[in-house]
Scaffold this motif. Structure first.
Motif, PDB file in Angstrom:
ATOM      1  N   VAL A   1     109.072  47.412  10.274  1.00 54.64           N
ATOM      2  CA  VAL A   1     107.944  46.561   9.894  1.00 54.64           C
ATOM      3  C   VAL A   1     106.769  46.755  10.836  1.00 54.64           C
ATOM      4  CG1 VAL A   1     107.154  44.205   9.597  1.00 54.64           C
ATOM      5  CG2 VAL A   1     109.456  44.828   8.931  1.00 54.64           C
ATOM      6  N   THR A   2     105.597  46.962  10.266  1.00 53.67           N
ATOM      7  CA  THR A   2     104.391  46.922  11.064  1.00 53.67           C
ATOM      8  C   THR A   2     103.497  45.866  10.461  1.00 53.67           C
ATOM      9  OG1 THR A   2     104.628  49.282  11.373  1.00 53.67           O
ATOM     10  CG2 THR A   2     102.553  48.305  12.053  1.00 53.67           C
ATOM     11  N   PRO A   3     103.516  44.659  11.009  1.00 46.58           N
ATOM     12  CA  PRO A   3     102.698  43.617  10.410  1.00 46.58           C
ATOM     13  C   PRO A   3     101.245  44.041  10.494  1.00 46.58           C
ATOM     14  CG  PRO A   3     103.606  42.885  12.492  1.00 46.58           C
ATOM     15  CD  PRO A   3     104.154  44.240  12.238  1.00 46.58           C
TER      16      PRO A   3
ATOM     17  N   LYS B   1      95.999  42.704   6.836  1.00 44.54           N
ATOM     18  CA  LYS B   1      96.487  41.847   5.752  1.00 44.54           C
ATOM     19  C   LYS B   1      96.071  40.406   5.982  1.00 44.54           C
ATOM     20  CE  LYS B   1     100.835  44.085   4.513  1.00 44.54           C
ATOM     21  NZ  LYS B   1     102.240  43.869   4.753  1.00 44.54           N
ATOM     22  N   ASP B   2      95.960  39.656   4.906  1.00 46.30           N
ATOM     23  CA  ASP B   2      95.709  38.235   5.038  1.00 46.30           C
ATOM     24  C   ASP B   2      96.921  37.586   5.681  1.00 46.30           C
ATOM     25  OD1 ASP B   2      93.255  38.376   3.824  1.00 46.30           O
ATOM     26  OD2 ASP B   2      94.103  38.129   1.811  1.00 46.30           O
TER      27      ASP B   2
ATOM     28  N   PRO C   1     102.093  38.591   7.172  1.00 45.47           N
ATOM     29  CA  PRO C   1     103.292  38.869   6.376  1.00 45.47           C
ATOM     30  C   PRO C   1     104.160  39.900   7.094  1.00 45.47           C
ATOM     31  CG  PRO C   1     101.311  39.046   5.020  1.00 45.47           C
ATOM     32  CD  PRO C   1     100.853  38.893   6.436  1.00 45.47           C
ATOM     33  N   GLY C   2     105.447  39.633   7.170  1.00 44.88           N
ATOM     34  CA  GLY C   2     106.371  40.565   7.817  1.00 44.88           C
ATOM     35  C   GLY C   2     106.451  40.407   9.325  1.00 44.88           C
TER      36      GLY C   2
ATOM     37  N   ALA D   1     100.070  31.136   2.539  1.00 45.36           N
ATOM     38  CA  ALA D   1      99.694  32.051   1.460  1.00 45.36           C
ATOM     39  C   ALA D   1      98.294  31.730   0.939  1.00 45.36           C
ATOM     40  CB  ALA D   1     100.721  32.012   0.333  1.00 45.36           C
ATOM     41  N   GLY D   2      97.403  31.443   1.875  1.00 44.05           N
ATOM     42  CA  GLY D   2      95.999  31.275   1.509  1.00 44.05           C
ATOM     43  C   GLY D   2      95.598  29.880   1.081  1.00 44.05           C
ATOM     44  N   LYS D   3      96.581  28.993   0.907  1.00 40.24           N
ATOM     45  CA  LYS D   3      96.235  27.652   0.406  1.00 40.24           C
ATOM     46  C   LYS D   3      96.628  26.565   1.395  1.00 40.24           C
ATOM     47  CE  LYS D   3      97.429  28.870  -4.261  1.00 40.24           C
ATOM     48  NZ  LYS D   3      98.817  28.926  -4.674  1.00 40.24           N
TER      49      LYS D   3
END
Ligand code: ADP
Ligand code: MG
Length: 254
Positions: free
Chosen positions: A6-8, A12-13, A40-41, A75-77
């Motif tokens: 994994v490479t966060p 990414k948001d 994420p991740g 998740a953005g909310k």
């Protein structure tokens, strides 16, 4: 980066965002202007002295605790306050506690199947099949039909992880998942968590297991007195802590 696959992505948001979060229990200010973003991740290990607000932070992320000021987004909310949206959040953010919290009158497999059938409305057969596969994945497939009390603490905690995973969570919160275990059972639980981390699960892990932090974490967040005092990649944090608080804490536990 010690965590293999994994490479966060910083591009990414973030999946979880805490902005200026404050929480009081009565007069006690337990989260003080906490700012934190989790990609994420990403696997974030939270450490710090007892009473520093680590559990409260975890519980605030899936809204088992409310906050008095600031903002938490998933998740953005913004976190939903109630109803179906809150139930959805709770299913998307799995939580594993120190005490295993399995339903004692249900078998291990029934424990894992319950929420997918009740909440996700999964057909019973599908839930059974997935439940068994999850129990296999955490290494206790052969225990599926036993009652929780017939399992060791390590097996029960692995069942609790399988139960959380059955909800197809987007993130998992672990609050001292190995603290109540006999020492010989700690690694079997940490191994499951390490494998989840390698598989790309977004994880917040409160733990005193520094070996796990070094091996599986992308980032260590050090809390004291309700504040995030210091955060860094594990090698950086453990080998070159910057603040006196962190140095003092590490000198006591390492
Ligand atoms: P940690 O997990 O780092 O040990 P906690 O988040 O459990 O810290 O607790 C932070 C502070 O809040 C502690 O002083 C604790 O005693 C207090 N606290 C936790 N839960 C409650 C509660 N439900 N009511 C009042 N005080 C609480
Ligand atoms: Mg705690």
């Amino acid at each position: 980066m010690t965590n293999g696959t994994v490479t966060p992505g910083i591009s990414k948001d973030p999946l979880v965002v805490l902005k200026g979060v404050n929480k009081w229990y009565g007069q006690l200010h337990v989260l003080r202007d906490v700012n934190l973003e989790i990609a994420p991740g990403e696997v974030v290990v939270v450490i710090g002295p007892s009473g520093s607000g680590k559990s409260t932070l975890c519980r605030a992320i899936n809204r088992l605790e409310t906050i008095q000021s600031g903002e938490i987004r998933f998740a953005g909310k913004p976190l939903p306050e109630e109803g179906a949206a809150l139930a959805k959040l709770r299913s998307e953010v799995g939580m594993v506690f120190q005490s295993f919290n399995l339903f004692s009158h249900k078998t291990i497999l029934e424990n894992v199947m319950l929420a997918p059938v009740k909440v996700l409305k999964e057909p019973e057969e599908e839930a059974r099949k997935r439940g068994l596969a999850l129990l296999e994945r955490v290494g206790i497939g052969s225990q599926a039909d036993k009652m929780p009390a017939q399992l060791s603490g390590g097996q029960q905690q692995r069942a609790a992880i399988a139960r959380a995973l059955a909800m197809r969570p987007k993130a998992m919160l672990f609050d001292e998942p190995t603290s109540a275990l006999d020492p010989e059972m700690v690694n079997e639980v940490l191994d499951v968590m390490t494998s989840l981390a390698k598989g790309g699960m977004t994880m917040v892990v409160v733990t005193h297991e520094m070996g796990f932090a070094r091996k599986a974490a992308h980032r260590v967040v050090f809390m004291a007195d309700g504040q995030v005092v210091e955060q860094a990649a594990p090698e950086e944090f453990f080998d070159r802590p910057k603040t006196d608080r962190a140095k003092d804490f590490l000198s006591k536990i390492l």
